[in-house]
Design a protein around this motif. Structure first.
Motif, PDB file in Angstrom:
ATOM      1  N   PRO A  85       4.380   4.791  -4.876  1.00 25.31           N
ATOM      2  CA  PRO A  85       3.083   4.520  -5.510  1.00 25.31           C
ATOM      3  C   PRO A  85       2.972   5.064  -6.933  1.00 25.31           C
ATOM      4  O   PRO A  85       2.161   4.575  -7.722  1.00 25.31           O
TER       5      PRO A  85
ATOM      6  N   SER B 210       0.556  10.382   0.122  1.00 25.12           N
ATOM      7  CA  SER B 210       0.772   9.091  -0.541  1.00 25.12           C
ATOM      8  C   SER B 210      -0.415   8.640  -1.377  1.00 25.12           C
ATOM      9  O   SER B 210      -0.306   7.703  -2.166  1.00 25.12           O
ATOM     10  N   ASN B 211      -1.556   9.300  -1.210  1.00 30.36           N
ATOM     11  CA  ASN B 211      -2.762   8.898  -1.937  1.00 30.36           C
ATOM     12  C   ASN B 211      -3.176   9.901  -3.012  1.00 30.36           C
ATOM     13  O   ASN B 211      -4.294   9.831  -3.520  1.00 30.36           O
TER      14      ASN B 211
ATOM     15  N   GLN C  98       2.809   3.161 -10.308  1.00 32.90           N
ATOM     16  CA  GLN C  98       1.580   2.544 -10.807  1.00 32.90           C
ATOM     17  C   GLN C  98       1.141   3.316 -12.059  1.00 32.90           C
ATOM     18  O   GLN C  98       0.408   4.294 -11.983  1.00 32.90           O
TER      19      GLN C  98
ATOM     20  N   ASP D 130       4.297  -4.134   0.380  1.00 33.53           N
ATOM     21  CA  ASP D 130       3.538  -3.469  -0.675  1.00 33.53           C
ATOM     22  C   ASP D 130       4.465  -2.983  -1.792  1.00 33.53           C
ATOM     23  O   ASP D 130       4.132  -3.079  -2.979  1.00 33.53           O
TER      24      ASP D 130
END
Length: 338
Positions: free
Chosen positions: A189, A137-138, A192, A226
């Motif tokens: 995510p 996820s990062n 973004q 989030d």
């Protein structure tokens, strides 16, 4: 669900722009892919599992163009192309991964609903899910090390999302498999755009817009604060960029999907977003897009227009791409960059 929705290389004389014309690229492709027969396809598929990286890469490129021919798709399916090609997306060579994903993506587009369902039955999702789970996820795009740097990490992820999007749009079984997998922490995510770029953000948003339509299990997952915060920030975007306007509208659509039947806290901002887009001068936007599509860029990447029908094409790191029905660039072979 239900929304609308290359090859033997030769030496050319140097071009002033460094680019081969789209017409020449398509003529070259037709010579190598015209009237495919069972024997030639069998030989092509054998090379996909061979030891030569060059042969695997060229085979993927040729398959990406063969699938545009209905007669070829039928023969390819008879030769179990999905079972043979799908594992190649996990190849150790990232260039081969991108080309294998491009071939499967084209197959899912040109083959339509029937072929997408066949791809799911042939278990294309198993290696695809393994690929997604290699991204945590990062994860972030690779940092550029120069003009010739290729961000294969983002390219592979983008192509994989396109395939997932097409399959979930055309197959209830694919949608059910998606519901049972924990992919949202990896996908969400990527909207973004300041981190992952506008192209990938729009692709992921398109995929999630399709997946959240009348899909209760996924809608429940979207109640994460989030995720809702990210969607609201995208809905509040103010920009005249066509990509960001599209991203804003897709975020609005996702919010509507996950808020269906409820009084959403963000409904006011959703309606405001729709109102702002409706006020846009459509002709001004169209002219900007047309201007971008008709400009020819110097260097390795460029934009060209088909001389016969005016369809926009662009050449990206040697790939000839055309706009598909979803207004996304679709791989349409490769060309020589001199």
């Amino acid at each position: 669900m239900g929304k609308t929705k290359n090859k033997k290389f030769k030496i050319e004389r140097p071009k002033p722009t460094g680019l081969i014309s789209v017409k020449d690229a398509e003529n070259e492709m037709e010579q190598s892919t015209n009237s495919p027969n069972s024997d030639s396809i069998h030989s092509l598929l054998e090379k996909l599992s061979g030891p030569s990286e060059e042969e695997r890469e060229c085979s993927c490129t040729t398959l990406a163009n063969l699938v545009s021919q209905p007669s070829a798709v039928k023969i390819l399916l008879q030769h179990n192309v999905v079972k043979i090609l799908a594992p190649v997306i996990l190849d150790k060579n990232p260039e081969i991964q991108v080309k294998a994903l491009g071939a499967l993506r084209n197959l899912s587009v040109d083959g339509g609903e029937t072929v997408c369902q066949e791809m799911v039955k042939k278990d294309v999702l198993t290696p695809l899910l393994i690929l997604f789970k290699q991204y945590d996820s990062n994860w972030t795009p690779e940092k550029s090390t120069g003009k010739k740097h290729k961000d294969f990490k983002s390219s592979i992820f983008t192509e994989a999302v396109h395939i997932l999007w097409n399959l979930c749009e055309n197959s209830e079984e694919a949608l059910e498999i998606f519901n049972n997998e924990n992919l949202l922490p990896v996908l969400c995510p990527c909207m973004q755009y300041t981190v992952y770029g506008e192209e990938l953000a729009v692709t992921v948003a398109n995929c999630l817009y399709t997946i959240t339509e009348d899909n209760s299990p996924v809608i429940k997952m979207f109640q994460d604060p989030d995720v809702l915060g990210l969607l609201n920030s995208l809905i509040s975007l103010s920009s005249d960029s066509s990509d960001l306007i599209l991203l804003k509208m897709l975020a609005t659509g996702i919010m509507v999907n996950i808020s269906s039947g409820k009084a959403a806290n963000g409904l006011g901002s959703v309606l405001k977003s729709v109102s702002e887009v409706l006020k846009l001068e459509a002709m001004d936007v169209a002219q900007k897009v047309a201007g971008a599509n008709s400009s020819l860029l110097n260097g390795e990447n460029g934009m060209v227009t088909d001389e016969e029908n005016g369809a926009p094409h662009k050449i990206v790191t040697g790939q000839v791409r055309t706009l598909d029905s979803k207004m996304n660039w679709r791989i349409h072979g490769h060309t020589n960059i001199l």
